[in-house]
Design an enzyme around this catalytic site. Structure first.
Site, PDB file in Angstrom:
ATOM      1  N   ARG A   1     -81.042 -89.889 -28.843  1.00  0.00           N
ATOM      2  CA  ARG A   1     -80.039 -89.851 -27.773  1.00  0.00           C
ATOM      3  C   ARG A   1     -79.907 -88.414 -27.290  1.00  0.00           C
ATOM      4  NH1 ARG A   1     -74.677 -93.106 -28.454  1.00  0.00           N
ATOM      5  NH2 ARG A   1     -74.838 -93.025 -26.179  1.00  0.00           N
TER       6      ARG A   1
ATOM      7  N   ASP B   1     -68.885 -85.175 -26.550  1.00  0.00           N
ATOM      8  CA  ASP B   1     -70.263 -85.186 -27.026  1.00  0.00           C
ATOM      9  C   ASP B   1     -70.916 -83.821 -26.898  1.00  0.00           C
ATOM     10  OD1 ASP B   1     -69.530 -88.071 -26.232  1.00  0.00           O
ATOM     11  OD2 ASP B   1     -71.246 -88.251 -27.567  1.00  0.00           O
TER      12      ASP B   1
ATOM     13  N   ASN C   1     -68.294 -86.363 -22.153  1.00  0.00           N
ATOM     14  CA  ASN C   1     -67.749 -87.378 -23.057  1.00  0.00           C
ATOM     15  C   ASN C   1     -68.020 -88.738 -22.421  1.00  0.00           C
ATOM     16  OD1 ASN C   1     -66.310 -88.096 -25.494  1.00  0.00           O
ATOM     17  ND2 ASN C   1     -64.568 -88.650 -24.207  1.00  0.00           N
TER      18      ASN C   1
ATOM     19  N   ALA D   1     -70.457 -88.732 -31.594  1.00  0.00           N
ATOM     20  CA  ALA D   1     -71.272 -87.523 -31.725  1.00  0.00           C
ATOM     21  C   ALA D   1     -71.321 -86.983 -33.158  1.00  0.00           C
ATOM     22  CB  ALA D   1     -70.765 -86.459 -30.746  1.00  0.00           C
TER      23      ALA D   1
ATOM     24  N   GLN E   1     -65.825 -99.657 -26.772  1.00  0.00           N
ATOM     25  CA  GLN E   1     -65.528 -99.029 -28.063  1.00  0.00           C
ATOM     26  C   GLN E   1     -64.030 -98.950 -28.315  1.00  0.00           C
ATOM     27  OE1 GLN E   1     -67.606 -97.787 -25.767  1.00  0.00           O
ATOM     28  NE2 GLN E   1     -69.397 -96.802 -26.673  1.00  0.00           N
TER      29      GLN E   1
END
Lengths: 354, 354
Positions: A90, A238, A248, A49, A197
């Site tokens: 996004r 986020d 998140n 973010a 990730q």
């Protein structure tokens, strides 16, 4: 600060590290206009973010620089079009609209005289956002120190490090600050399906930082809490709603519930730019649905039967009740979050204004 | 019963479907001796607790058939050696030792006259175990029907279908029975990292059966429980202790905790052969640690940085307190499980003896 730069302004280009190629290849990409930047965000060449916010601000600076506008009015209209493209890249992270809003606020100042001055202001504001991201995260990590015991085992989800920000990181910035302050940590790294990730990026960053770590599958967190001491969980976010509900990366809510049952503290690292007081609670946070291919494939490896349906929400919402504390650069918020978050956001904005 | 056979005895060979190649290729392998069988179990060419038991029993029949023993005593010694090899292949599923024990009990009957009769008895018992597996699972699925509402959304973890058994399946056998009884189900398929048995195998079986389904990452189960109606979870098991604590594929415990918070019923499908009354609780169940490569790679795709440490427990233990009911072929056990499981195991063994 780090052996790599997630983003930098370079001679009128935005240079980013292509995170889809990590950990096996270090590949930088030059983005030349706002269309490149929007695509880089949408395709997750850059992600996280805070980084999305900074890169989008640079995208607006690029749009300003390339504009052929002859008047301030034309230039501001060009910037509005660029904002439309960038903000659609996004939906979930509020930092994107926050950063674009800051640049627009600056360029829209009627006291700025002329096209070149507006172009300069756009770039200056983008660079300011990028610089602040680093100092905010350093402060956030420092603020968290009293919460981190020595000799701690920490579960971390997704990636929240230098790669998810302009530098230092949020949740991983806390882990880093604790490590640099001599606290011995061992990080259990949730691999973080579907895009991995944790396994790809967080493991790489922790190795670069020399912090001991072990990768686990997301479904194993409860097993480790049940069979060995896990001292805390820490994640990024986020978007945090006014009541503390936190969006998140998908899998965060499961981790929070599992931690709650085991009475393991569950901390959210949130720069105040990620707190959205305009949204009362998590129900109002838009949750991005990402392409099925992220689940059906890993790299070129096709996992599922062909034609299998997939649901791939990129984020989930963790209700405030499962969050022990929200750690910001302006201080630590505890429940009830309505009051504590509003106070910290005010203090955070005052810090920026200084 | 199914368009494929997970295992069959064929002209003195054990023929198995190589589950590592699914869903993209249907490849059968011929196993010629107990060493082949042990390797097939260890390398997860075949997997699923009930199937492991049946295949191991066939492995013992192969060992008997190939033995050059001249006397019953020599043959039984050969079988003991084979049992040592086969039982070491995987530690967690109790069905493996249960099935081997059944064959040994049969071949050890002193009233059997001569080497050829013992060889025949070993094969006969293995085939009996395989046949019973199918009928047990049909009955188990039938027993579960009152628990499954119509129009239900079900979360399922790992693979527990015809591929995990000789046929029909356990938890997936329940889903299949409900479907065949006209109940409209939608299955949310946990992909089940690291080996992705849900995404690879369960999605394939549900497609073959024509049951609507959607694959999700393991970390998304809480998101779906929070944002839409999930009516129940159903999973298989590798070993149930006397008090109801249940070892099953890693990720099961997280799912059970998440279901518990949402008050979603959490059912375990357990043929009584999977219930180990000799073990008082889950602490005593050995948890297999599998190779790191299962986490670091998907197929040929290398995910993590090279040299990254991984913890890869293949199973976790779900305490009985989080299990709504344990469904067996002999009936449904409810808490407190100490009493209810013991009664069902007795009834299950009586059923086998009939």
């Amino acid at each position: 600060l780090t052996p790599y730069a997630s983003v930098e302004w370079a001679d009128g280009l935005v240079r980013v590290l292509d995170q889809r190629r990590l950990p096996h290849e270090i590949v930088y990409r030059d983005l030349v206009d706002e269309g490149d930047v929007a695509a880089a965000i949408r395709d997750m060449m850059v992600r996280g973010a805070p980084l999305i916010g900074a890169v989008a601000a640079y995208g607006l600076a690029l749009a300003a620089r390339r504009s052929a506008a002859a008047t301030p009015g034309e230039l501001l209209a060009d910037l509005d079009r660029a904002v439309g493209m960038l903000s659609a890249a996004r939906p979930t992270a509020v930092n994107l609209t926050w950063a674009l809003g800051r640049v627009l606020h600056r360029t829209g100042d009627p006291s700025i005289g002329g096209v070149e001055a507006i172009k300069w202001a756009a770039l200056d504001e983008a660079q300011r956002i990028a610089r602040e991201d680093v100092s905010v995260n350093l402060q956030l990590g420092h603020n968290a120190l009293p919460l981190i015991p020595d000799d701690a085992t920490v579960i971390h989800h997704c990636n929240t490090g230098g790669l998810a920000t302009v530098g230092v990181g949020t949740a991983l910035g806390i882990i880093r600050a604790a490590h640099e302050n001599g606290k011995r940590l061992h990080v259990l790294v949730d691999e973080t399906r579907p895009r991995l990730q944790g396994a790809r990026l967080t493991a790489w960053e922790l190795r670069e930082l020399g912090i001991p770590h072990t990768v686990i599958v997301d479904g194993a967190s409860g097993h480790f809490m049940r069979t060995k001491v896990v001292d805390l969980c820490v994640v990024g976010c986020d978007r945090v709603a006014a009541n503390g509900d936190t969006a998140n990366k998908i899998g965060t809510y499961n981790l929070a519930l599992v931690a709650s049952v085991h009475r393991v503290p569950f901390y959210v690292a949130a720069p105040t730019s990620t707190i959205d007081l305009a949204i009362p609670n998590g129900e109002a946070i838009p949750i991005e649905e990402r392409p099925a291919r992220e689940v059906t494939h890993v790299g070129e490896e096709w996992i599922t039967p062909k034609g299998t349906l997939v649901a791939n929400p990129a984020f989930d919402v963790t209700p405030a009740a499962y969050i022990t504390a929200i750690i910001t650069e302006a201080g630590i918020a505890y429940p009830p979050y309505d009051a504590s978050l509003a106070a910290l956001v005010k203090r955070g904005q005052a810090g920026v204004a200084r």
